[in-house]
Motif scaffolding. Structure first.
Motif, PDB file in Angstrom:
ATOM      1  N   LEU A 172       0.714  -1.496  -0.063  1.00  0.00           N
ATOM      2  CA  LEU A 172       0.577   0.067   0.069  1.00  0.00           C
ATOM      3  C   LEU A 172       0.979   1.322  -0.139  1.00  0.00           C
ATOM      4  CD1 LEU A 172      -2.672  -1.054   2.491  1.00  0.00           C
ATOM      5  CD2 LEU A 172      -2.740  -0.500   0.033  1.00  0.00           C
ATOM      6  N   THR A 173       1.495   1.527   1.033  1.00  0.00           N
ATOM      7  CA  THR A 173       2.966   2.379   0.765  1.00  0.00           C
ATOM      8  C   THR A 173       3.667   2.701  -0.603  1.00  0.00           C
ATOM      9  OG1 THR A 173       3.811   1.418   3.042  1.00  0.00           O
ATOM     10  CG2 THR A 173       5.147   3.292   2.065  1.00  0.00           C
ATOM     11  N   ILE A 174       4.402   1.339  -1.719  1.00  0.00           N
ATOM     12  CA  ILE A 174       4.736   1.783  -2.546  1.00  0.00           C
ATOM     13  C   ILE A 174       3.154   2.449  -3.609  1.00  0.00           C
ATOM     14  CG2 ILE A 174       5.004   0.316  -4.792  1.00  0.00           C
ATOM     15  CD1 ILE A 174       6.741  -1.654  -2.838  1.00  0.00           C
ATOM     16  N   ASP A 175       2.452   1.763  -3.553  1.00  0.00           N
ATOM     17  CA  ASP A 175       1.184   2.807  -4.229  1.00  0.00           C
ATOM     18  C   ASP A 175       0.680   4.082  -3.799  1.00  0.00           C
ATOM     19  OD1 ASP A 175      -0.921   1.753  -6.367  1.00  0.00           O
ATOM     20  OD2 ASP A 175      -1.982   2.453  -4.396  1.00  0.00           O
ATOM     21  N   ASP A 176       1.162   4.359  -2.725  1.00  0.00           N
ATOM     22  CA  ASP A 176       0.389   5.794  -2.570  1.00  0.00           C
ATOM     23  C   ASP A 176       1.876   6.856  -2.546  1.00  0.00           C
ATOM     24  OD1 ASP A 176      -0.483   7.654  -1.066  1.00  0.00           O
ATOM     25  OD2 ASP A 176       0.685   7.762   0.086  1.00  0.00           O
ATOM     26  N   MET A 177       2.748   6.365  -2.828  1.00  0.00           N
ATOM     27  CA  MET A 177       4.153   7.082  -2.683  1.00  0.00           C
ATOM     28  C   MET A 177       4.571   6.655  -4.219  1.00  0.00           C
ATOM     29  SD  MET A 177       7.087   5.443   0.280  1.00  0.00           S
ATOM     30  CE  MET A 177       8.515   6.752  -0.587  1.00  0.00           C
ATOM     31  N   ARG A 178       4.364   5.838  -5.679  1.00  0.00           N
ATOM     32  CA  ARG A 178       5.108   6.061  -6.362  1.00  0.00           C
ATOM     33  C   ARG A 178       4.372   7.123  -7.482  1.00  0.00           C
ATOM     34  NH1 ARG A 178       2.717   2.995 -10.948  1.00  0.00           N
ATOM     35  NH2 ARG A 178       0.877   2.143 -10.663  1.00  0.00           N
ATOM     36  N   ARG A 179       2.970   7.584  -7.085  1.00  0.00           N
ATOM     37  CA  ARG A 179       2.478   8.572  -8.126  1.00  0.00           C
ATOM     38  C   ARG A 179       2.740   8.504  -9.327  1.00  0.00           C
ATOM     39  NH1 ARG A 179       3.597  13.289  -3.923  1.00  0.00           N
ATOM     40  NH2 ARG A 179       2.333  12.812  -2.196  1.00  0.00           N
ATOM     41  N   GLY A 180       2.226   7.958 -10.340  1.00  0.00           N
ATOM     42  CA  GLY A 180       2.463   7.324 -11.539  1.00  0.00           C
ATOM     43  C   GLY A 180       3.956   7.400 -12.110  1.00  0.00           C
ATOM     44  N   ARG A 181       5.012   6.707 -10.668  1.00  0.00           N
ATOM     45  CA  ARG A 181       6.862   6.507 -11.627  1.00  0.00           C
ATOM     46  C   ARG A 181       6.551   4.892 -11.712  1.00  0.00           C
ATOM     47  NH1 ARG A 181       6.909   9.557  -7.036  1.00  0.00           N
ATOM     48  NH2 ARG A 181       8.057  11.565  -7.785  1.00  0.00           N
ATOM     49  N   ASP A 182       7.927   4.021 -12.355  1.00  0.00           N
ATOM     50  CA  ASP A 182       8.325   2.972 -12.015  1.00  0.00           C
ATOM     51  C   ASP A 182       8.508   2.534 -10.676  1.00  0.00           C
ATOM     52  OD1 ASP A 182       7.496   2.231 -14.959  1.00  0.00           O
ATOM     53  OD2 ASP A 182       9.560   2.884 -15.482  1.00  0.00           O
ATOM     54  N   VAL A 183       8.409   1.790 -10.242  1.00  0.00           N
ATOM     55  CA  VAL A 183       8.965   1.385  -9.359  1.00  0.00           C
ATOM     56  C   VAL A 183      10.123   0.013  -9.395  1.00  0.00           C
ATOM     57  CG1 VAL A 183       8.376  -0.283  -6.532  1.00  0.00           C
ATOM     58  CG2 VAL A 183       6.667   0.956  -8.059  1.00  0.00           C
ATOM     59  N   TYR A 184      11.619  -0.202  -8.536  1.00  0.00           N
ATOM     60  CA  TYR A 184      12.857  -0.328  -8.697  1.00  0.00           C
ATOM     61  C   TYR A 184      12.497  -0.446  -7.279  1.00  0.00           C
ATOM     62  CZ  TYR A 184      13.455   0.746 -13.787  1.00  0.00           C
ATOM     63  OH  TYR A 184      13.579   0.736 -14.991  1.00  0.00           O
ATOM     64  N   VAL A 185      13.385  -2.181  -7.567  1.00  0.00           N
ATOM     65  CA  VAL A 185      13.144  -3.089  -6.266  1.00  0.00           C
ATOM     66  C   VAL A 185      15.016  -3.457  -5.517  1.00  0.00           C
ATOM     67  CG1 VAL A 185      12.512  -4.593  -4.961  1.00  0.00           C
ATOM     68  CG2 VAL A 185      11.025  -3.907  -6.277  1.00  0.00           C
ATOM     69  N   VAL A 186      15.923  -2.528  -5.268  1.00  0.00           N
ATOM     70  CA  VAL A 186      16.731  -3.366  -4.911  1.00  0.00           C
ATOM     71  C   VAL A 186      16.821  -3.170  -3.721  1.00  0.00           C
ATOM     72  CG1 VAL A 186      17.738  -0.652  -6.466  1.00  0.00           C
ATOM     73  CG2 VAL A 186      17.273   0.003  -4.443  1.00  0.00           C
ATOM     74  N   GLY A 187      18.589  -4.276  -3.881  1.00  0.00           N
ATOM     75  CA  GLY A 187      19.483  -4.093  -2.980  1.00  0.00           C
ATOM     76  C   GLY A 187      20.459  -5.556  -3.272  1.00  0.00           C
TER      77      GLY A 187
END
Length: 372
Positions: free
Chosen positions: A155-170
């Motif tokens: 839910l936090t990802i959905d709220d924060m991304r605001r139309g952006r791609d999401v890159y999961v890194v680590g």
């Protein structure tokens, strides 16, 4: 085969599929290309036989992938191992993040003792990230094993991304792919469409795009190999001994000045100066801890490292490495001495002088205790 081989990618690790050389990265037999979901031989054997096949990918390739994020407009979800925060940190992370917003997610919270204060832990994570040059907008805790916090992170990802791609890194082995598999499972994806996961470092070998509903993507990236973790010094057997599988049970040792604890044959902790004190050890429950006197410690390690003091296991060809000494003095606040990828020892005696010994390749640090 009529299509170009470069157009095929493994749904497990994302690597380009090739059908010519079984010993090279990305191999799959041509018959596998007829399936709806194509996986490379390495992922197939990992999924069905729990066998990892060794493969080499240069550090420069990893760095190049991360460097490309600097120019993208994206939400960066940086995943760390809460049990090995420093060992799973990517140094210079701010360089590839650029101006993109960052969500810091600490995985494996199920391994911490239940008595750990979650609010204090979250605050500690945020401050520690800031001290290392990265300022996350949010910090979340999760466990990809128990599912704790997964919904909140999604839910936090959905709220924060605001139309952006999401890159999961680590870094390797922090649980990036396991997290994305959890997200896929929430949306009904199962079986070989899932991203390949294992407890061995370096599973995801290329970026894997997962379409989001608005035309953007959730991207799983390869894990950066941090060479200062024990995982890269041990065989499969040794790695299993130091990798926690369930909640860590702290062990309290009453030590007098001049006493030593060996954490297997991988690390040594000396109580150099101070009144009789309690020291709390947080390591995998299976790891054997041996107490002795400082005056006998060098001889004990020389004669019994890899045999009585294990891992490493000499019989499996694991190397017994020389140990490098790190000296620390404890102030008023309780502190943790951290061995990257192994665990930590809590000290609460003001003025205590201690020495931590580990192979030169392994990171050793002192931090304000996360249990205060």
């Amino acid at each position: 085969m009529t299509e170009s081989k470069e157009e095929w990618h493994c749904s497990g690790c994302g690597v380009s599929i090739q059908t010519e050389d079984p010993k090279k990265l990305g191999y799959a037999p041509e018959s596998a290309l007829k399936r709806d979901v194509v996986v490379c031989k390495r992922c197939y054997r990992l999924k069905h036989y729990n066998e990892i096949e060794p493969v080499s990918i240069g550090d420069e390739d990893f760095q190049a992938m991360f460097a490309s994020l600097h120019h993208k407009k994206a939400l960066i979800v940086k995943v760390v191992d809460v049990v090995d925060f420093y060992g799973s940190w990517i140094s210079g992370a701010q360089r590839f993040v650029g101006k993109n917003p960052v969500l810091l997610v600490a995985n494996k919270v199920d391994l911490l003792p239940k008595s750990t204060n979650r609010n204090k832990l979250t605050n500690w994570l945020k401050k520690s990230a800031s001290d290392l040059g990265l300022k996350p907008l949010e910090v979340k805790l999760m466990s990809t094993v128990t599912g704790e916090g997964i919904d909140d992170v999604a839910l936090t990802i959905d709220d924060m991304r605001r139309g952006r791609d999401v890159y999961v890194v680590g870094c390797t082995n922090v649980g990036k792919s396991s997290f994305i598999n959890r997200i896929l499972a929430m949306h009904g994806q199962t079986g070989e469409a899932m991203i390949t996961t294992s407890h061995f470092p370096g599973t995801t070998l290329a970026m894997i795009d997962i379409p989001l509903g608005d035309g953007k993507s959730l991207v799983d990236t390869p894990g950066l190999v941090n060479r200062h973790q024990y995982a890269h010094l041990l065989s499969v057997k040794g790695l299993k001994e130091i990798t926690p599988k369930k909640e860590i049970k702290p062990i309290v040792y009453q030590l007098k000045e001049g006493q030593t604890l060996f954490l297997g044959g991988l690390a040594r902790f000396d109580f150099v100066k101070g009144p009789p004190s309690s020291f709390i050890v947080y390591v995998a429950n299976r790891l054997h801890i041996h107490r002795t006197k400082m005056e006998k410690a060098d001889d004990l390690y020389s004669k019994h490292g890899g045999e009585l003091l294990v891992p490493p296991y000499k019989e499996d060809g694991e190397q017994v490495r020389p140990l490098v000494k790190h000296s620390f003095k404890v102030g008023k606040e309780p502190m943790d001495i951290v061995f990257s990828g192994l665990g930590w020892i809590r000290i609460q005696t003001e003025g205590a002088i201690v020495e931590a010994h580990a192979p030169k390749e392994v990171g050793v640090a002192i931090r304000r205790s996360i249990h205060t």
